[in-house]
Design a protein around this motif. Structure first.
Motif, PDB file in Angstrom:
ATOM      1  N   UNK A 120       0.805  -1.229   0.000  1.00 62.07           N
ATOM      2  CA  UNK A 120       0.000   0.000   0.000  1.00 62.07           C
ATOM      3  C   UNK A 120       0.832   1.270   0.000  1.00 62.07           C
ATOM      4  N   UNK A 121       1.980   1.263   0.677  1.00 55.20           N
ATOM      5  CA  UNK A 121       2.855   2.436   0.671  1.00 55.20           C
ATOM      6  C   UNK A 121       3.359   2.716  -0.740  1.00 55.20           C
ATOM      7  N   UNK A 122       3.818   1.683  -1.421  1.00 58.66           N
ATOM      8  CA  UNK A 122       4.309   1.841  -2.788  1.00 58.66           C
ATOM      9  C   UNK A 122       3.213   2.334  -3.719  1.00 58.66           C
ATOM     10  N   UNK A 123       2.006   1.768  -3.597  1.00 56.62           N
ATOM     11  CA  UNK A 123       0.902   2.158  -4.475  1.00 56.62           C
ATOM     12  C   UNK A 123       0.485   3.607  -4.246  1.00 56.62           C
ATOM     13  N   UNK A 124       0.508   4.048  -3.007  1.00 51.92           N
ATOM     14  CA  UNK A 124       0.182   5.451  -2.728  1.00 51.92           C
ATOM     15  C   UNK A 124       1.214   6.377  -3.369  1.00 51.92           C
ATOM     16  N   UNK A 125       2.494   6.047  -3.258  1.00 50.59           N
ATOM     17  CA  UNK A 125       3.537   6.876  -3.867  1.00 50.59           C
ATOM     18  C   UNK A 125       3.377   6.914  -5.386  1.00 50.59           C
ATOM     19  N   UNK A 126       3.079   5.769  -5.990  1.00 54.91           N
ATOM     20  CA  UNK A 126       2.892   5.711  -7.433  1.00 54.91           C
ATOM     21  C   UNK A 126       1.672   6.522  -7.859  1.00 54.91           C
ATOM     22  N   UNK A 127       0.598   6.412  -7.091  1.00 49.09           N
ATOM     23  CA  UNK A 127      -0.631   7.132  -7.429  1.00 49.09           C
ATOM     24  C   UNK A 127      -0.414   8.638  -7.360  1.00 49.09           C
ATOM     25  N   UNK A 128       0.265   9.092  -6.315  1.00 48.16           N
ATOM     26  CA  UNK A 128       0.549  10.530  -6.185  1.00 48.16           C
ATOM     27  C   UNK A 128       1.371  11.014  -7.364  1.00 48.16           C
ATOM     28  N   UNK A 129       2.396  10.250  -7.739  1.00 49.96           N
ATOM     29  CA  UNK A 129       3.232  10.640  -8.876  1.00 49.96           C
ATOM     30  C   UNK A 129       2.425  10.712 -10.162  1.00 49.96           C
ATOM     31  N   UNK A 130       1.453   9.806 -10.312  1.00 47.41           N
ATOM     32  CA  UNK A 130       0.673   9.752 -11.547  1.00 47.41           C
ATOM     33  C   UNK A 130      -0.359  10.863 -11.641  1.00 47.41           C
ATOM     34  N   UNK A 131      -1.037  11.186 -10.546  1.00 45.53           N
ATOM     35  CA  UNK A 131      -2.179  12.103 -10.635  1.00 45.53           C
ATOM     36  C   UNK A 131      -1.816  13.559 -10.383  1.00 45.53           C
ATOM     37  N   UNK A 132      -0.667  13.836  -9.756  1.00 44.82           N
ATOM     38  CA  UNK A 132      -0.346  15.237  -9.457  1.00 44.82           C
ATOM     39  C   UNK A 132       0.168  15.995 -10.669  1.00 44.82           C
ATOM     40  N   UNK A 133       0.778  15.254 -11.626  1.00 46.52           N
ATOM     41  CA  UNK A 133       1.378  15.870 -12.818  1.00 46.52           C
ATOM     42  C   UNK A 133       2.566  16.768 -12.474  1.00 46.52           C
ATOM     43  N   UNK A 134       3.029  16.719 -11.225  1.00 45.20           N
ATOM     44  CA  UNK A 134       4.169  17.548 -10.824  1.00 45.20           C
ATOM     45  C   UNK A 134       5.469  16.967 -11.384  1.00 45.20           C
ATOM     46  N   UNK A 135       6.446  17.831 -11.608  1.00 42.94           N
ATOM     47  CA  UNK A 135       7.753  17.387 -12.052  1.00 42.94           C
ATOM     48  C   UNK A 135       8.414  16.535 -10.964  1.00 42.94           C
TER      49      UNK A 135
END
Length: 327
Positions: A120-135
């Motif tokens: 779950x920790x890994x999936x949350x980090x991946x999801x944040x990276x995907x949906x924020x569109x931040x550099x």
């Protein structure tokens, strides 16, 4: 085979071997904690294995591709390969521990027990990276602030305190720096001088962390783990490009989720039949390898226990072969 395909095949083998090495390190670390919790060997593993593993996950995550798809599509892709095997492992461990109830599985998403926090920790980090569109650099800056604050607030090493009942697991807050640093490193050009500096800093961090085993210092532990972990994450591209081949190690890396999810259960089985101490480590690895071979014959069953290959070669828009990795 074309030159590009040969190169990508070699890189894929190197990544598989690295993941295999890391998951064996995780299993050995858990064995050390089981045999002699608080030992020096367990201390060394605590300082590096999960920071480096999460750094590798960030390094392998193809965020550009993830951002071209809706979150629902990403979740559908992750469901059979990562989420469902994790849920099944959760159910198995909760039933065996006699802790299953109607709220047990939902609670395990935010406050996972046993070793099951990683997914779950890994999936949350991946999801944040995907949906924020931040550099990646922006994500890294925020992660640095959050992780340092959490490391001092929640503690690491000797300084780990009691969890806060109303907060998610502390590792959601402590470890994002390593994942997003891996994400950033994957998109940076190599600099030979920085590589040499990373090697030196990695050695410094390792010696510093080792010295803190006998003389606890919460503030120094934060600095030592950051120096050691981030230096090794910076070296991931160099490790990836190594040409050494060990097929057995690469096979473990390809099915790292299976080995990660189920090794505590196999530990328990060997202890139940009289295994003691470090003598259970090698039989556990061999048992998992045999189970992997046996279960691989049944595709549907093997997928349920985490035997899906998460390193698949796919064509990009230009038609070149690329390595996709979600782990």
């Amino acid at each position: 085979m074309e030159t590009n395909a040969i190169g990508m095949s070699a890189r894929r083998a190197s990544i598989d071997m690295l993941r295999g090495s890391l998951v064996i390190g995780v299993i050995a670390g858990h064995c050390a904690e089981l045999v002699a919790r608080g030992s020096f060997l367990a201390w060394i593993g605590t300082g590096i294995r999960m920071p480096l593993f999460l750094g590798l996950c960030g390094f392998l995550f193809r965020v550009e591709r993830a951002r071209t798809e809706p979150l629902a599509t990403l979740l559908r892709r992750w469901w059979p390969r990562i989420i469902l095997p994790w849920l099944i492992a959760n159910l198995a461990y909760l039933l065996l521990a006699g802790r299953f109830d109607v709220w047990a599985l939902p609670l395990m998403v935010f406050q996972p027990s046993f070793h099951l926090w990683f997914v779950p920790v890994m999936l949350v980090f991946m999801t944040i990276a995907a949906i924020t569109r931040a550099e990646p650099a922006t994500l890294l800056a925020w992660a640095l602030l959050l992780s340092i604050a959490a490391m001092y607030g929640f503690g690491i090493g000797h300084g780990v305190g009691a969890s806060v009942a109303w907060l998610p697991d502390r590792r959601f807050f402590v470890y994002p720096i390593f994942f997003y640093y891996g994400l950033w490193v994957a998109r940076r050009p190599r600099d030979p001088w920085r590589v040499r500096a990373a090697i030196a800093l990695g050695a410094l961090g390792a010696f510093w962390w080792a010295s803190l085993y006998a003389s606890p210092d919460p503030a120094a532990e934060v600095a030592a783990e950051l120096i050691w972990g981030l230096a090794l994450v910076y070296l991931l591209p160099n490790i990836r490009d190594l040409s050494v081949r060990v097929p057995a190690l690469a096979a473990i890396g390809r099915d790292s989720l299976f080995y990660y999810l189920w090794h505590p259960l196999v530990f328990t089985l060997w202890l139940a039949v009289g295994g003691k101490g470090w003598a259970i480590l090698l039989p556990t690895l061999m048992t998992l390898a045999v189970l992997r071979q046996a279960l691989a014959r049944w595709h549907r069953i093997s997928a349920l226990v985490g035997l899906t290959d998460r390193l698949a070669s796919v064509p990009d828009r230009a038609g070149a072969t690329r390595v996709t990795a979600v782990s």
